[in-house]
Design an enzyme around this catalytic site. Structure first.
Site, PDB file in Angstrom:
ATOM      1  N   LYS A 118     -35.831  66.934 -15.406  1.00 44.33           N
ATOM      2  CA  LYS A 118     -35.053  68.017 -16.002  1.00 44.33           C
ATOM      3  C   LYS A 118     -34.797  67.809 -17.485  1.00 44.33           C
ATOM      4  O   LYS A 118     -34.815  68.763 -18.274  1.00 44.33           O
ATOM      5  CB  LYS A 118     -33.726  68.160 -15.257  1.00 44.33           C
ATOM      6  CG  LYS A 118     -33.856  68.670 -13.833  1.00 44.33           C
ATOM      7  CD  LYS A 118     -32.481  68.876 -13.216  1.00 44.33           C
ATOM      8  CE  LYS A 118     -32.587  69.451 -11.805  1.00 44.33           C
ATOM      9  NZ  LYS A 118     -33.141  68.499 -10.846  1.00 44.33           N
ATOM     10  N   GLU A 202     -24.341  68.382 -17.902  1.00 44.92           N
ATOM     11  CA  GLU A 202     -24.398  69.700 -18.529  1.00 44.92           C
ATOM     12  C   GLU A 202     -23.052  70.412 -18.433  1.00 44.92           C
ATOM     13  O   GLU A 202     -22.229  70.120 -17.558  1.00 44.92           O
ATOM     14  CB  GLU A 202     -25.450  70.581 -17.848  1.00 44.92           C
ATOM     15  CG  GLU A 202     -26.866  70.128 -18.080  1.00 44.92           C
ATOM     16  CD  GLU A 202     -27.872  71.060 -17.436  1.00 44.92           C
ATOM     17  OE1 GLU A 202     -29.056  70.949 -17.798  1.00 44.92           O
ATOM     18  OE2 GLU A 202     -27.494  71.878 -16.585  1.00 44.92           O
ATOM     19  N   HIS A 237     -24.886  74.022  -3.252  1.00 46.45           N
ATOM     20  CA  HIS A 237     -26.023  74.219  -4.159  1.00 46.45           C
ATOM     21  C   HIS A 237     -27.312  74.558  -3.425  1.00 46.45           C
ATOM     22  O   HIS A 237     -28.388  74.490  -4.000  1.00 46.45           O
ATOM     23  CB  HIS A 237     -26.225  72.996  -5.062  1.00 46.45           C
ATOM     24  CG  HIS A 237     -24.987  72.594  -5.808  1.00 46.45           C
ATOM     25  ND1 HIS A 237     -24.446  73.354  -6.816  1.00 46.45           N
ATOM     26  CD2 HIS A 237     -24.165  71.510  -5.664  1.00 46.45           C
ATOM     27  CE1 HIS A 237     -23.350  72.751  -7.285  1.00 46.45           C
ATOM     28  NE2 HIS A 237     -23.165  71.639  -6.592  1.00 46.45           N
ATOM     29  N   ARG A 299     -44.184  75.316  -7.635  1.00 43.50           N
ATOM     30  CA  ARG A 299     -44.711  75.530  -6.285  1.00 43.50           C
ATOM     31  C   ARG A 299     -44.284  76.912  -5.823  1.00 43.50           C
ATOM     32  O   ARG A 299     -43.560  77.621  -6.514  1.00 43.50           O
ATOM     33  CB  ARG A 299     -44.141  74.486  -5.329  1.00 43.50           C
ATOM     34  CG  ARG A 299     -42.614  74.430  -5.381  1.00 43.50           C
ATOM     35  CD  ARG A 299     -42.020  73.564  -4.299  1.00 43.50           C
ATOM     36  NE  ARG A 299     -40.617  73.278  -4.511  1.00 43.50           N
ATOM     37  CZ  ARG A 299     -39.618  74.098  -4.258  1.00 43.50           C
ATOM     38  NH1 ARG A 299     -39.865  75.306  -3.801  1.00 43.50           N
ATOM     39  NH2 ARG A 299     -38.372  73.736  -4.470  1.00 43.50           N
TER      40      ARG A 299
END
Length: 668
Positions: A118, A202, A237, A299
């Site tokens: 990430k 973040e 999540h 994907r």
């Protein structure tokens, strides 16, 4: 151009079946691979050929690259489709596939690597002028550094695993004091899930929506987007219900997000199907300058059917054609949105008990007929095991409007019948009808805010409890039973009425009942599991699994099935499950008393207490991982630890005692 003549599918379950259907439509032969646990699975039956690749654990089967490549060689497959999960985003796998002279149906290893971490992906996106969430994506991983960066960003923050996705290794932290514990937990889960415990930090967006863009590229430099999907309905999540297009999406924002996603794909010369995920600030409605890049999944996505339904396309067919060297079948100006589509994921999990994953054999499975798409990888009689993700099926509805699609989906979920394991079907139907969700007032916290109403336990009516008891008693009249025979009548009361005793779990507790015959087709059921003292069922009729009866002057109809461990009654869109006493109970998990018990098979990750230690009720004692989920098992009461029965790394089965507390008498 490369001719793809036979595809080996390096996956299992629903997605393997999905790929086989498209390959068959295109006239391409297929090869399934399977573990010992999947020997009788649906994807094995559907494929033209099937190869056993190892034992039940994914690490010994679906993740064994060399064994999979050998299966392709032995069967003459010249292409491999990875599906999603397992090896689908493993660049080393892609390289080995291509080195073996096979076609990989997916992006290049280079593209996967570019988006696999990430922090590196976000740095790359910044260079491509794709908006990125403020945060720390550096190499330093010391607690002092990360905690300091969190302070600079400003709480609340999100700790996120550097590798992987699906919410694994992700923790929200509201205050500085909670940061060390959250970091430790996130690292542990990230290491277990991805083999990499590095994280990034973040800014947490207070009213976030999760909106993603489906992109497609070919090997000739062409990239298009196939519009957006809204995946804001999440818990832990993990996506629960996905839809396309996003509710209330302004055209200027759709254009801006589509352009950003295409730019992201072009920055890494992307080929095949991919999804660019964005976090959106929805505090003041959707705005074209309030979205930021989160990650790219290199994907096919679980939720790809909603895109297929609004575009009329087959994304797996596009994947195969692109991998064969063809150009994209359509350009951006040829693509358009038709109506609205919504998808719900049915899992073997108990929504009323914190979405605890479940296992069991599907003794009954019936999906709704009509204008509904079902993507499933199981049949009646199949077993949901602890080895793999417990998804049973995806139910997808399409309509001219969002309201029409939601109505179809809610109705379809109400007509879905599954027995043999607990499922989240009722929770999904409630979510479809939730006032905020139905109105499009979405953000990723919606489910958590409304969790009480969405998971409220509905007690079975007395008439349904009585019917389940009657069925379990075996005292159905012979001429009306589905077999034409009946079990022997039980003992007689002293006044001569035939009577039988039955024990069932009803509405969360075990109860004893008495069943008495009163005439040819009337039965009186009494017991502590009824709200009233007893219940009279008249005019009882049974044809196969369809039952009709009269109770309180009202005639009711339902479907009832029973197996060795439970009776299940499907009535008015709800499933009422009644466990038989020999069946294991999923709620044994720290249910009280003197012990903490494993609710299902899993691996012990941490033991947080020691013999002689004083603990308070609710205090964390053991952390275990089961079915890809980390669970914290807590003390059932205040007390003193008498004995710790497991160690870190131990693999335990269902119902095993992990920690014993001293008896209250001994402690006193």
């Amino acid at each position: 151009m490369n001719t793809i003549s036979k595809i080996l599918i390096a996956n299992r379950g629903e997605i393997a079946c999905r790929i086989i259907r498209t390959a068959r439509k295109m006239g391409i032969a297929t090869v399934a691979v399977y573990s010992e646990a999947d020997a009788g699975a649906l994807h094995v039956e559907m494929a033209d050929e099937a190869v056993l690749i190892g034992s039940a654990a994914a690490s010994e089967s679906y993740l064994k690259v060399d064994v999979i490549l050998d299966a392709a060689k032995r069967t003459g497959a010249n292409a491999i489709h990875p599906g999603y999960g397992f090896l689908s985003e493993n660049p080393e796998f892609v390289e080995k596939v291509e080195k073996a002279g096979l076609i990989f149906i997916g992006p290049s290893a280079k593209a996967i690597r570019a988006m696999g971490l990430k922090d590196a992906a976000k740095a790359l996106m910044e260079k491509a002028d794709v908006p990125v969430v403020p945060g720390y994506h550096g190499e330093a991983q010391d607690l002092v550094v990360l905690a300091g960066k969190a302070n600079e960003i400003g709480f609340p923050v999100l700790i996120k695993a550097r590798a992987g996705g699906g919410g694994k290794g992700m923790r929200k932290v509201d205050v500085q004091a909670d940061f060390p514990a959250a970091l430790s937990s996130a690292r542990r889960e990230a290491k277990a899930s991805f083999g990499d415990d590095r994280v990034l930090v973040e800014k947490y967006v207070a009213t976030p929506r999760h909106i993603e863009i489906q992109v497609f590229g070919d090997n000739h430099g062409n990239v298009v987007h196939l519009f957006e999907r809204d995946c804001s309905a999440q818990r832990r999540h993990q996506k629960v219900i996905e839809e396309a297009p996003a509710p209330d999406m302004p055209e200027d924002m759709r254009a801006a997000m589509g352009a950003a996603a295409v730019a992201a794909a072009k920055a890494i010369s992307y080929s095949g199907a991919g999804t660019v995920e964005f976090i959106v600030d929805a505090s003041n409605g959707l705005k074209a300058d309030k979205f930021w890049f989160m990650e790219m999944n290199t994907r096919l996505q679980v939720e790809h059917p909603v895109t297929e339904l609004i575009t009329g396309l087959d994304l797996v067919e596009w994947q195969i054609r692109v991998a064969a060297g063809e150009t994209l079948p359509m350009g951006q100006d040829e693509l358009s949105i038709n109506g609205h589509a919504v998808e719900a994921r049915i899992y073997a999990e108990d929504a009323e008990k914190g979405f605890l994953p479940a296992v069991g054999r599907l003794m009954h499975l019936r999906f709704p007929e009509g204008d509904i798409r079902i993507d499933a990888g199981v049949r009646a009689g199949d077993e949901i095991t602890p080895f793999y993700d417990p998804m049973i099926a995806k139910v997808i509805a399409h309509g001219k409007t969002r309201a029409e699609a939601l109505g179809k989906l809610a109705g379809a979920l109400g007509r879905t019948e599954i027995a043999g394991t607990v499922t989240n079907t009722a929770f999904l139907a409630r979510l479809c009808r939730d006032a905020d969700f139905a109105a499009g007032r979405l953000d990723t916290g919606l489910i958590d805010r409304n969790i009480a109403s969405l998971t409220e336990q509905v007690s079975a009516p007395d008439a349904i409890v009585a019917l389940a008891v009657l069925a379990a008693s075996g005292m159905v009249p012979p001429e009306r039973s589905n077999t034409g025979s009946v079990a022997e009548i039980g003992p007689f009361e002293n006044w001569g009425s035939p009577m039988r005793s039955v024990t069932l779990e009803a509405n969360g507790a075990a109860h004893g009942f008495r069943v008495l015959r009163e005439g040819d087709s009337a039965w009186r059921i009494a017991g502590s599991g009824l709200q009233s003292s007893d219940m009279l069922l008249n005019a009882v009729e049974c044809k196969h699994d369809e039952w009709a009866f009269r109770a309180g002057g009202v005639t009711q109809r339902c479907r009832l099935v029973q197996g060795s461990t439970e009776v299940a009654v499907f009535h008015e869109g709800l499933t009422h499950r009644f466990a038989k006493p020999q069946g294991s109970r999923a709620d044994d998990l720290a249910s009280g008393g003197d012990q903490v018990v494993s609710a299902m098979p899993g691996i012990i990750k941490q033991v947080l207490v020691a013999q002689g230690q004083e603990v308070k009720s609710g205090e964390a004692m053991v952390i275990m991982e089961a079915m890809k989920m980390e669970m914290t098992l807590s003390a059932p009461r205040d007390g003193v630890v008498g004995e710790v029965l497991v160690s870190v790394g131990a693999q335990v089965s269902d119902g095993v005692s992990l920690v014993m507390l001293q008896s209250e008498a001994a402690a006193g």
